[in-house]
Structures are given as structure tokens and as C-alpha cells.
Design a protein around this motif. Structure first.
Motif, PDB file in Angstrom:
ATOM      1  N   ALA A   1      89.446 -31.188  28.012  1.00  0.00           N
ATOM      2  CA  ALA A   1      89.274 -31.020  29.490  1.00  0.00           C
ATOM      3  C   ALA A   1      89.777 -30.071  30.157  1.00  0.00           C
ATOM      4  CB  ALA A   1      89.847 -32.666  29.819  1.00  0.00           C
ATOM      5  N   LEU A   2      90.138 -28.572  29.933  1.00  0.00           N
ATOM      6  CA  LEU A   2      90.550 -28.217  30.903  1.00  0.00           C
ATOM      7  C   LEU A   2      89.083 -27.245  31.559  1.00  0.00           C
ATOM      8  CD1 LEU A   2      93.586 -26.565  29.290  1.00  0.00           C
ATOM      9  CD2 LEU A   2      93.379 -27.883  31.151  1.00  0.00           C
ATOM     10  N   ASP A   3      89.514 -26.667  32.584  1.00  0.00           N
ATOM     11  CA  ASP A   3      88.399 -25.224  32.942  1.00  0.00           C
ATOM     12  C   ASP A   3      87.791 -24.320  32.300  1.00  0.00           C
ATOM     13  OD1 ASP A   3      87.666 -27.603  34.803  1.00  0.00           O
ATOM     14  OD2 ASP A   3      89.286 -26.136  36.487  1.00  0.00           O
ATOM     15  N   SER A   4      89.480 -24.401  31.615  1.00  0.00           N
ATOM     16  CA  SER A   4      89.434 -22.827  30.702  1.00  0.00           C
ATOM     17  C   SER A   4      90.686 -22.878  29.821  1.00  0.00           C
ATOM     18  CB  SER A   4      89.524 -21.251  31.369  1.00  0.00           C
ATOM     19  OG  SER A   4      90.483 -21.547  31.903  1.00  0.00           O
ATOM     20  N   ILE A   5      90.580 -22.256  28.540  1.00  0.00           N
ATOM     21  CA  ILE A   5      91.481 -21.799  28.199  1.00  0.00           C
ATOM     22  C   ILE A   5      92.227 -20.387  27.909  1.00  0.00           C
ATOM     23  CG2 ILE A   5      91.237 -23.998  26.669  1.00  0.00           C
ATOM     24  CD1 ILE A   5      90.028 -22.166  23.940  1.00  0.00           C
ATOM     25  N   MET A   6      92.827 -20.350  27.229  1.00  0.00           N
ATOM     26  CA  MET A   6      94.056 -18.990  27.037  1.00  0.00           C
ATOM     27  C   MET A   6      94.012 -18.918  25.407  1.00  0.00           C
ATOM     28  SD  MET A   6      94.664 -16.082  27.321  1.00  0.00           S
ATOM     29  CE  MET A   6      95.999 -15.527  29.204  1.00  0.00           C
ATOM     30  N   VAL A   7      93.423 -17.938  25.139  1.00  0.00           N
ATOM     31  CA  VAL A   7      93.415 -18.010  22.871  1.00  0.00           C
ATOM     32  C   VAL A   7      94.137 -16.446  22.746  1.00  0.00           C
ATOM     33  CG1 VAL A   7      92.209 -16.929  21.129  1.00  0.00           C
ATOM     34  CG2 VAL A   7      91.082 -18.751  23.256  1.00  0.00           C
TER      35      VAL A   7
END
Length: 58
Positions: free
Chosen positions: A28-34
Motif C-alpha cells: 500500500a506504500l507509495d515507495s519502499i526502501m530495499v
């Protein structure tokens, strides 16, 4: 998450995350951090979704 707005650009199968859309395998997030937990990552198992938030029971 009560009302999930699936981000069709971020597929996710981790149902234990607060950001997972339960009815669909999307985040559901706009972006993620990998990120990584390795000094020299060489395989996909060396990477992590650093946006993961464990679900709260209750």
C-alpha cells in the motif's frame, strides 16, 4: 490497514506486514526502501524490504 490502496507497482506476498493489502498481493506504500544485511550482497536472499512493519495484534 483497514482500507488498502494497492500500489500496482509494488508486488508483495508478505502478509505479516502492516503495509500488505490483504485481499491482493500488493504493497500500500507509495515507495519502499530495499536494503541489505550483507557486506557484499550477491544473491536476492541478501536483500531486505526495509519498509517492513510487523502487524500489530489486536
Amino acid at each position: 490497514m483497514n482500507q488498502c490502496h494497492a500500489n500496482r507497482s509494488i508486488k508483495c506476498s508478505v502478509k505479516q506486514c502492516q503495509n500488505h493489502c490483504q485481499s491482493e498481493d500488493y504493497c500500500a506504500l507509495d515507495s519502499i526502501m530495499v536494503g541489505t544485511h550483507e557486506t557484499n550482497p550477491t544473491m536476492c536472499q541478501c536483500t531486505d524490504c526495509e519498509s517492513f512493519l510487523p502487524k500489530q495484534n489486536g
